[in-house]
Every structure is written in structure tokens, then in C-alpha cells.
Scaffold this motif. Sequence first.
Motif, PDB file in Angstrom:
ATOM      1  N   ALA A   9       0.820  -1.213   0.000  1.00  0.00           N
ATOM      2  CA  ALA A   9       0.000   0.000   0.000  1.00  0.00           C
ATOM      3  C   ALA A   9       0.855   1.264   0.000  1.00  0.00           C
ATOM      4  CB  ALA A   9      -0.922  -0.013   1.230  1.00  0.00           C
ATOM      5  N   ALA A  10       1.973   1.238  -0.709  1.00  0.00           N
ATOM      6  CA  ALA A  10       2.923   2.344  -0.644  1.00  0.00           C
ATOM      7  C   ALA A  10       2.761   3.393  -1.734  1.00  0.00           C
ATOM      8  CB  ALA A  10       4.354   1.796  -0.688  1.00  0.00           C
ATOM      9  N   VAL A  49       2.803  -2.546   3.874  1.00  0.00           N
ATOM     10  CA  VAL A  49       3.929  -1.715   3.447  1.00  0.00           C
ATOM     11  C   VAL A  49       3.392  -0.361   3.008  1.00  0.00           C
ATOM     12  CG1 VAL A  49       5.898  -1.477   1.899  1.00  0.00           C
ATOM     13  CG2 VAL A  49       5.224  -3.745   2.725  1.00  0.00           C
ATOM     14  N   LEU A  50       3.941   0.690   3.615  1.00  0.00           N
ATOM     15  CA  LEU A  50       3.516   2.058   3.347  1.00  0.00           C
ATOM     16  C   LEU A  50       4.637   2.833   2.687  1.00  0.00           C
ATOM     17  CD1 LEU A  50       1.831   2.727   6.809  1.00  0.00           C
ATOM     18  CD2 LEU A  50       0.740   1.931   4.693  1.00  0.00           C
ATOM     19  N   GLY A  51       4.286   3.964   2.100  1.00  0.00           N
ATOM     20  CA  GLY A  51       5.268   4.837   1.452  1.00  0.00           C
ATOM     21  C   GLY A  51       4.736   6.245   1.399  1.00  0.00           C
ATOM     22  N   VAL A  71       5.166  -1.174   7.990  1.00  0.00           N
ATOM     23  CA  VAL A  71       6.554  -0.846   7.678  1.00  0.00           C
ATOM     24  C   VAL A  71       6.559   0.148   6.532  1.00  0.00           C
ATOM     25  CG1 VAL A  71       7.442  -3.064   8.467  1.00  0.00           C
ATOM     26  CG2 VAL A  71       6.850  -2.783   6.074  1.00  0.00           C
ATOM     27  N   VAL A  72       7.553   1.003   6.523  1.00  0.00           N
ATOM     28  CA  VAL A  72       7.692   1.972   5.437  1.00  0.00           C
ATOM     29  C   VAL A  72       8.850   1.524   4.560  1.00  0.00           C
ATOM     30  CG1 VAL A  72       8.176   4.372   4.836  1.00  0.00           C
ATOM     31  CG2 VAL A  72       6.784   3.838   6.852  1.00  0.00           C
ATOM     32  N   ALA A  73       8.590   1.403   3.271  1.00  0.00           N
ATOM     33  CA  ALA A  73       9.645   1.085   2.306  1.00  0.00           C
ATOM     34  C   ALA A  73      10.377   2.380   2.004  1.00  0.00           C
ATOM     35  CB  ALA A  73       9.048   0.494   1.034  1.00  0.00           C
ATOM     36  N   PRO A  74      11.650   2.496   2.397  1.00  0.00           N
ATOM     37  CA  PRO A  74      12.353   3.767   2.186  1.00  0.00           C
ATOM     38  C   PRO A  74      12.460   4.153   0.715  1.00  0.00           C
ATOM     39  CG  PRO A  74      13.872   2.056   2.962  1.00  0.00           C
ATOM     40  CD  PRO A  74      12.491   1.490   3.033  1.00  0.00           C
ATOM     41  N   ASP A  75      12.502   3.166  -0.161  1.00  0.00           N
ATOM     42  CA  ASP A  75      12.622   3.428  -1.590  1.00  0.00           C
ATOM     43  C   ASP A  75      11.313   3.135  -2.323  1.00  0.00           C
ATOM     44  OD1 ASP A  75      12.867   0.747  -0.998  1.00  0.00           O
ATOM     45  OD2 ASP A  75      14.521   0.368  -2.385  1.00  0.00           O
ATOM     46  N   ALA A  86      10.585  -4.806   0.886  1.00  0.00           N
ATOM     47  CA  ALA A  86      10.458  -4.315   2.267  1.00  0.00           C
ATOM     48  C   ALA A  86       9.490  -5.179   3.067  1.00  0.00           C
ATOM     49  CB  ALA A  86      10.000  -2.855   2.270  1.00  0.00           C
ATOM     50  N   GLY A  87       8.386  -5.553   2.455  1.00  0.00           N
ATOM     51  CA  GLY A  87       7.410  -6.390   3.143  1.00  0.00           C
ATOM     52  C   GLY A  87       7.945  -7.767   3.454  1.00  0.00           C
TER      53      GLY A  87
END
Length: 196
Positions: A9-10, A49-51, A71-75, A86-87
Motif C-alpha cells: 500500500a505504498a 507496506v507504506l510509502g 513498515v515503510v519502504a524507504p525506496d 520491504a514487506g
Amino acid sequence: MRVAGLLLAAGAGRRMGGPKALVPLDGEPLVARGLRALRGGGLDPRVVVLGAAAERAREVVAATDPGAVAVVAPDWADGMGASLRAGLAALASDVDAVLVLLVDTPGIGPEALARVAAAATRDGLARGSYDGRPGHPVLIGAAHLAGVAAAAHDDVGARGYLADRDDVHPVEVGDVATRDDVDTPADLARTSRQER
């Protein structure tokens, strides 16, 4: 068999006009809807997964499903591949498989998720099928997680890993789900009308 649920969901939702996680469908943000579907389908643990707009989306996640891990995916802006990596990295080491759901597929509910999750094995691969056409969700056995993560790049999630394989088990869900992505306001309006 411990099957995790992974909600991607980023995305910024450029064509939608805002982050898809926060887009309301019939008054409910898509990220909340996806988490409810994962929980209703019996997936545990649940990772989202968020962004884009991560802090606002994290608040929705906490209010909807306090047991979910955000969790936040930095990229994340690099595409779905970054979110998937990331997930997968956030999963506990004791899961036997993970079921991946995209936030912009709100027509996939708990019944379809449970049906695909029932096909889980540690060394298996499965995916939802719609009248014989492959789609989401995607089920990845633990033995394949490293390979899927290595193959995920740009806007390619598990698709690159699954392509041309003959060991991906199709699970028909077309009788209880729709495969449509919600990418634009027109898609959202159509999906809302279909649900009424």
C-alpha cells in the motif's frame, strides 16, 4: 501452516490523485479495507507496506487493525518491487508462506484470500485465477521468498519470478472476487457501483 498476509500500500496514486492507501471506497480507506480482508481471510501475521503519506496511513492501519505491523519502504517511489522487498524483509522467520494482496484490488475479499491461502505449502507457489486467467492474490511459500525478493525490481513485484514457471498452482476465485485494479477515479466509481 502459518500464512502471513502482506498488503502492498505504498504507492503515490498519481493517476488517482493521491496515495491509494488513503483513497476512500464507500467511505473506507483502501488500506483499511485490505487489512480487514486479510484478517477476515485468516492471515496472521499481517504486514502492510507504506510509502506515500506514510504517517497518515499508519494511523489508519493502527485504528483498523492494531495487530498489523506497518513498515515503510524507504525506496517506495522506485515501484512495487521495492515495496515487496520491504514487506518480505519484515516477515517473521517462522512463517510458512505469505499471501500478497495489492491495496488497489478491493474486489478481492476474505473468501478469496482464504481460498488461496488454503493452498499454502512451504515450497509451493499459488495465485488467484479468474476463469483460468492468473491474477491476485499471490501465495509464496517460504522456500521461494529469497528468490522473489531478488527478482523484485522497479514496478515488477513477484511477476518476474512467477513468469514462465509451470509450478504455480492456480486457485479459482472468480466466483467470489473481481480482479480489477482501482487506478483512477473512474475505476473507483465503477467499483463502488458494482458493490451496491
